[in-house]
Design an enzyme around this catalytic site. Sequence first.
Site, PDB file in Angstrom:
ATOM      1  CE  LYS A 127      -6.949  14.415 -16.693  1.00  0.00           C
ATOM      2  NZ  LYS A 127      -7.150  15.477 -15.738  1.00  0.00           N
ATOM      3  NE  ARG A 141      -3.410   0.087   2.778  1.00  0.00           N
ATOM      4  CZ  ARG A 141      -3.041  -0.243   4.015  1.00  0.00           C
ATOM      5  NH1 ARG A 141      -2.312   0.596   4.740  1.00  0.00           N
ATOM      6  NH2 ARG A 141      -3.414  -1.379   4.535  1.00  0.00           N
ATOM      7  CE1 TYR A 177     -11.134  17.408 -13.877  1.00  0.00           C
ATOM      8  CE2 TYR A 177     -10.879  16.717 -11.601  1.00  0.00           C
ATOM      9  CZ  TYR A 177     -11.294  16.460 -12.891  1.00  0.00           C
ATOM     10  OH  TYR A 177     -11.851  15.248 -13.192  1.00  0.00           O
ATOM     11  CG  ASP A 227      -3.461  20.377 -10.616  1.00  0.00           C
ATOM     12  OD1 ASP A 227      -2.699  19.939 -11.510  1.00  0.00           O
ATOM     13  OD2 ASP A 227      -4.608  19.943 -10.429  1.00  0.00           O
TER      14      ASP A 227
HETATM   15  C1  LIG Z   1      -7.853  15.644 -14.508  1.00  0.00           C
HETATM   16  C2  LIG Z   1      -7.376  16.636 -13.540  1.00  0.00           C
HETATM   17  C3  LIG Z   1      -7.346  16.359 -12.171  1.00  0.00           C
HETATM   18  C4  LIG Z   1      -7.864  15.069 -11.609  1.00  0.00           C
HETATM   19  O1  LIG Z   1      -7.066  13.988 -11.969  1.00  0.00           O
HETATM   20  P1  LIG Z   1      -7.630  12.467 -12.091  1.00  0.00           P
HETATM   21  O2  LIG Z   1      -6.416  11.719 -12.517  1.00  0.00           O
HETATM   22  O3  LIG Z   1      -8.725  12.482 -13.099  1.00  0.00           O
HETATM   23  O4  LIG Z   1      -8.114  12.088 -10.728  1.00  0.00           O
HETATM   24  C5  LIG Z   1      -6.815  17.322 -11.328  1.00  0.00           C
HETATM   25  N1  LIG Z   1      -6.365  18.508 -11.796  1.00  0.00           N
HETATM   26  C6  LIG Z   1      -6.402  18.816 -13.102  1.00  0.00           C
HETATM   27  C7  LIG Z   1      -5.891  20.133 -13.548  1.00  0.00           C
HETATM   28  C8  LIG Z   1      -6.899  17.896 -14.021  1.00  0.00           C
HETATM   29  O5  LIG Z   1      -6.943  18.225 -15.326  1.00  0.00           O
END
Ligand SMILES: *Cc1c(COP(=O)(O)O)cnc(C)c1O
Length: 408
Positions: free
Chosen positions: A213, A63, A116, A188
């Site tokens: 992404k 984990r 987001y 982020d």
């Molecule tokens: C997609 C996204 C998230 C969330 O990520 P997941 O992998 O879908 O949980 C967070 N921040 C941004 C800017 C995103 O584009």
Amino acid sequence: MTKDNLLGGAGPATRAIHLGYDPASENGALTPPIYLTSTYAFETAEDGVATFAGERAGYVYGRSRNPTQAILEARIADLERGEAGLALASGIAAITATILSLAKAGDLVLVDQVIYGCSYSFFANHITRFGVEVVFADFTDPDALEAEFAKKPALVFFETPSNPNMRIIDIRRIAQMAHAVGALCIVDNTFSSPIIQQPIALGADIVVHSATKFLGGHGDLLGGIVVGSAKTIAAIRNAGLRMITGATISPFNAFLILRGLKTLSLRMKAHCASALAIAEHMSANPAVRAVHYPMLPGFKDVALARSQMSGGGAVVSFQLVGGREMGMRFINALKLIKCAVSLGDAETLVQLPAGMTHATYTEEERRRFGIPEDLVRLAVGLEDIEDLLLDIDGAFESIGSARTGTGG
Ligand SMILES: *Cc1c(COP(=O)(O)O)cnc(C)c1O
């Protein structure tokens, strides 16, 4: 286990391919193995006790850590210029494990107003249930934030460019304001990837990613990353991952993200070049009312974008003459480009944030925070640019809007 000292002055593409792994440690296997194991055997009970106490190096249970995951963590931490990294099951797992590890009841978290959609909902509706206070503000206007910072937030969180309308936030300035009141600055960096922006080098303390992404890059997995100081990452691994969320990344997904990283630098160059070409093409079209892309000449924040990013990324947002109705007709008229959320994939994707990724904001919140109802978000992929432009122009033609001027 590695020969990272050989990578001294190497560039990001080289480091994304080699760092943190030495084939000699794995029978010469050029590609890192996938360790499919949930637990680890100790030679003796004494070894087990010492390993749990952290007095002896080694893995204990899947984990918290796995050897495939450890290579990924070392590689991303290096690319983001942080001391240590942590990989988790998704981007939301990375964000929630970070906040749930670092915030306590009574703390104030200061968050930019455009993020987001599910991150927004976590801050607006969920973390607040545990006595954490959240204030949303417009981080694109730092001078107007003095009063919010005077309330001494413990944590500051934002995205830049901000999803979905590509506002640019001054990382250096916000990090300075955070540090002046003793707050940690969390960015982020999903929309840029470490190839075009490194927030920690600009003063931020922690970087989070949706590895779903650009880092994975092929639309075939979910993953998340946190990078920060060794102390902070150890705290998030132990609390946020191990005790609170249990949102462990699968070793197979860690392997796929490592594979994605090998082409990250190449892919980002292609994403950025095509997105800029599309942004320029769109802004020459009288059927398009506004185009939002960081590196587009004439974009409101282009100077700030250039000061902290080396490319504009893959996302081009725009508004059409004829509003939301025309935007939806445009999406439906595209053929090659698919209607889907997400970004950073090889496939170009298009969506309507107000009804999809940002439907977690109420209509009133979208109005107050400046997320237009008619915004269309295009996440440019890796297809040939000529084919993307043909699809876009074909869609304009079929919905009866004017076609772009270049050549008729
Ligand atoms: C997609 C996204 C998230 C969330 O990520 P997941 O992998 O879908 O949980 C967070 N921040 C941004 C800017 C995103 O584009």
